[in-house]
Design a protein around this motif. Sequence first.
Motif, PDB file in Angstrom:
ATOM      1  N   GLN A 166       1.498 -13.452   9.785  1.00  0.00           N
ATOM      2  CA  GLN A 166       1.090 -12.424   8.810  1.00  0.00           C
ATOM      3  C   GLN A 166       0.014 -12.958   7.858  1.00  0.00           C
ATOM      4  O   GLN A 166      -1.010 -12.315   7.629  1.00  0.00           O
ATOM      5  N   ARG A 190       8.338   4.677  14.709  1.00  0.00           N
ATOM      6  CA  ARG A 190       7.313   5.099  15.675  1.00  0.00           C
ATOM      7  C   ARG A 190       7.579   4.468  17.036  1.00  0.00           C
ATOM      8  O   ARG A 190       7.398   5.086  18.075  1.00  0.00           O
ATOM      9  N   LYS A 248       5.895 -15.040   9.308  1.00  0.00           N
ATOM     10  CA  LYS A 248       5.125 -14.970   8.059  1.00  0.00           C
ATOM     11  C   LYS A 248       3.813 -15.739   8.191  1.00  0.00           C
ATOM     12  O   LYS A 248       2.796 -15.335   7.613  1.00  0.00           O
ATOM     13  N   MET A 289     -27.456  -7.956  -2.280  1.00  0.00           N
ATOM     14  CA  MET A 289     -26.099  -8.481  -2.473  1.00  0.00           C
ATOM     15  C   MET A 289     -25.296  -7.608  -3.433  1.00  0.00           C
ATOM     16  O   MET A 289     -24.134  -7.319  -3.212  1.00  0.00           O
ATOM     17  N   ASP A 323      13.603 -12.327  10.047  1.00  0.00           N
ATOM     18  CA  ASP A 323      13.624 -13.225   8.879  1.00  0.00           C
ATOM     19  C   ASP A 323      14.705 -12.855   7.875  1.00  0.00           C
ATOM     20  O   ASP A 323      15.121 -13.688   7.078  1.00  0.00           O
ATOM     21  N   LYS A 347      -2.740  -2.709   9.889  1.00  0.00           N
ATOM     22  CA  LYS A 347      -2.196  -1.482   9.280  1.00  0.00           C
ATOM     23  C   LYS A 347      -1.136  -0.842  10.182  1.00  0.00           C
ATOM     24  O   LYS A 347      -0.146  -0.296   9.709  1.00  0.00           O
ATOM     25  N   MET A 348      -1.349  -0.905  11.494  1.00  0.00           N
ATOM     26  CA  MET A 348      -0.435  -0.265  12.429  1.00  0.00           C
ATOM     27  C   MET A 348       0.981  -0.826  12.360  1.00  0.00           C
ATOM     28  O   MET A 348       1.954  -0.137  12.666  1.00  0.00           O
ATOM     29  N   THR A 349       1.088  -2.089  11.989  1.00  0.00           N
ATOM     30  CA  THR A 349       2.428  -2.698  11.958  1.00  0.00           C
ATOM     31  C   THR A 349       2.757  -3.204  10.559  1.00  0.00           C
ATOM     32  O   THR A 349       3.657  -4.036  10.395  1.00  0.00           O
ATOM     33  N   TRP A 350       2.053  -2.737   9.573  1.00  0.00           N
ATOM     34  CA  TRP A 350       2.282  -3.225   8.191  1.00  0.00           C
ATOM     35  C   TRP A 350       3.565  -2.651   7.600  1.00  0.00           C
ATOM     36  O   TRP A 350       3.785  -1.477   7.631  1.00  0.00           O
ATOM     37  N   VAL A 357     -19.155 -10.917   5.186  1.00  0.00           N
ATOM     38  CA  VAL A 357     -20.083  -9.782   5.045  1.00  0.00           C
ATOM     39  C   VAL A 357     -20.829  -9.886   3.713  1.00  0.00           C
ATOM     40  O   VAL A 357     -22.052  -9.704   3.645  1.00  0.00           O
ATOM     41  N   LEU A 358     -20.085 -10.205   2.658  1.00  0.00           N
ATOM     42  CA  LEU A 358     -20.713 -10.287   1.333  1.00  0.00           C
ATOM     43  C   LEU A 358     -21.716 -11.439   1.243  1.00  0.00           C
ATOM     44  O   LEU A 358     -22.686 -11.361   0.487  1.00  0.00           O
ATOM     45  N   ALA A 359     -21.466 -12.492   2.006  1.00  0.00           N
ATOM     46  CA  ALA A 359     -22.350 -13.655   1.951  1.00  0.00           C
ATOM     47  C   ALA A 359     -23.511 -13.563   2.939  1.00  0.00           C
ATOM     48  O   ALA A 359     -24.286 -14.519   3.082  1.00  0.00           O
ATOM     49  N   ALA A 360     -23.609 -12.431   3.638  1.00  0.00           N
ATOM     50  CA  ALA A 360     -24.669 -12.287   4.651  1.00  0.00           C
ATOM     51  C   ALA A 360     -26.039 -12.298   3.981  1.00  0.00           C
ATOM     52  O   ALA A 360     -26.213 -11.697   2.915  1.00  0.00           O
ATOM     53  N   PRO A 361     -27.030 -12.963   4.609  1.00  0.00           N
ATOM     54  CA  PRO A 361     -28.380 -12.967   4.029  1.00  0.00           C
ATOM     55  C   PRO A 361     -28.979 -11.571   4.103  1.00  0.00           C
ATOM     56  O   PRO A 361     -28.579 -10.742   4.921  1.00  0.00           O
ATOM     57  N   LYS A 384       6.910   1.882  11.105  1.00  0.00           N
ATOM     58  CA  LYS A 384       6.604   1.280  12.399  1.00  0.00           C
ATOM     59  C   LYS A 384       7.761   1.303  13.387  1.00  0.00           C
ATOM     60  O   LYS A 384       7.611   1.706  14.536  1.00  0.00           O
ATOM     61  N   ARG A 404       4.783  -1.794   2.272  1.00  0.00           N
ATOM     62  CA  ARG A 404       5.139  -2.059   3.657  1.00  0.00           C
ATOM     63  C   ARG A 404       5.981  -0.941   4.256  1.00  0.00           C
ATOM     64  O   ARG A 404       6.929  -0.458   3.639  1.00  0.00           O
ATOM     65  N   THR A 405       5.613  -0.524   5.450  1.00  0.00           N
ATOM     66  CA  THR A 405       6.380   0.499   6.165  1.00  0.00           C
ATOM     67  C   THR A 405       6.677  -0.025   7.571  1.00  0.00           C
ATOM     68  O   THR A 405       6.505   0.679   8.556  1.00  0.00           O
ATOM     69  N   LYS A 406       7.123  -1.262   7.605  1.00  0.00           N
ATOM     70  CA  LYS A 406       7.317  -1.921   8.892  1.00  0.00           C
ATOM     71  C   LYS A 406       8.648  -1.549   9.540  1.00  0.00           C
ATOM     72  O   LYS A 406       8.769  -1.536  10.761  1.00  0.00           O
ATOM     73  N   TRP A 421       0.303   7.660   4.775  1.00  0.00           N
ATOM     74  CA  TRP A 421       0.563   6.391   5.466  1.00  0.00           C
ATOM     75  C   TRP A 421      -0.688   5.516   5.487  1.00  0.00           C
ATOM     76  O   TRP A 421      -0.633   4.322   5.246  1.00  0.00           O
ATOM     77  N   LYS A 471     -23.874  -4.493  -1.938  1.00  0.00           N
ATOM     78  CA  LYS A 471     -22.669  -4.712  -1.130  1.00  0.00           C
ATOM     79  C   LYS A 471     -21.439  -4.802  -2.014  1.00  0.00           C
ATOM     80  O   LYS A 471     -20.373  -4.282  -1.691  1.00  0.00           O
TER      81      LYS A 471
END
Lengths: 186, 218
Positions: free
Chosen positions: B92, A114, B89, A1, A174, B215-218, B106-110, A111, A36-38, A30, A4
Amino acid sequence: MQRKWEAALLAVTLALNSAYAGAEEDFIFWLFNFSRTKGVKPVTDKQYQDECSGCHFAYQPGLLPAKSWEALLTPDALRKHFGVNAELDDATLKVIHDYAVDNAADKSWYKRSRKIAVATTDGPTPLRITELRYISRKHNDIPEKMVKGNKGVKSLSFCDKCHTQAAQGVYDVDTASIPNYSNWDN
Amino acid sequence: MKCRIEFRNTIAGIFLAALSGMVYADDSVNLDLPTAASFYTHNSQSLKSLSFNSPVYLLAANEADVIQGQADITLPATEFHPPWISGRKTHQYLGLGTVVLAGLTVLAAPGEGCDNCTTASQQQPRQTSGTTHTRLARATAAMAIATVMTGLVVHWNDIHWEDSFFDPDKMHARLAAAGALLMLYAVNASAHSTVPVNHSGIAELGAAAMVVAIKMTW
């Protein structure tokens, strides 16, 4: 643990540090940029801002691909800039041209830029932002009375009339508020 | 039994929250409901600088018929505040919540076992429910599905057949949906197996797909 936790902590630290490594707006920057780069990249050049906003909203270069700015920002094109003579001296035109082309939609990682870049790769060079298929589609469902028939808006060209954060490059629904129609989204 | 009921309540809560997001869609929730007094104060302030003949004054005074034919009338602009909660929102927050829950899962996985483990502990029946890991995994999968569903509802007009395959919104939708399905598959595969199954790779791939999609639309 514990391993991790250490791995997770290491990953977060590396990611945060990598953000500082990217000085320019390239892929690495990027990738590790958490802000934010939306929307589109806001205008950062004062001369571009001042010259354009003298007549209209200073549209961000990321709203059109480079080929559009190449076509729009020539001495001949500016003499007939949508029916108006918007001539600039050579030095000013060069600054504005270079800034627009360097920050055009197809060179940006924001975004919405793009999205515009991908949609305009093929086909004719778009000269008006409002004629972009993506932009016109996003505004299709807004009744004409709220735009052309609205004295507070008059045209889709006046982005900042409704998009309250347009100057920051934010065009989210929004943050949109149509003058005289406070409940337009209902 | 108590834990199971709590877990079900959690799942029910997540779905209710997701459904609420769909119901609100684009509508903002304005918790600062105006009162009659606030309207009165606001209007009187905005009219202070106007003459009695001003069209705006007349409009505000509900005399619309008097000003018919006068073209250039714009209501006094009020300061706009973006809604703190909306359909977009909600989508989001659900997406970000999914990634956080996936990380916690993942952290709590045995542990994967060790050489020094006793034979008795290795022969214990496999727990497919009731552990922190399984609860978190199910909550993650449920939230991932809720994210995809709210995305389809609130961003339906961002995706169009005529857009390119590489359109950022299309890629976002594809990756997020694939991520949610992979996580769901991993949870399902593990829950219905009495012997240990290697599901972590699939689940982590799903979570990674969600992260890339965000990430692609952040």
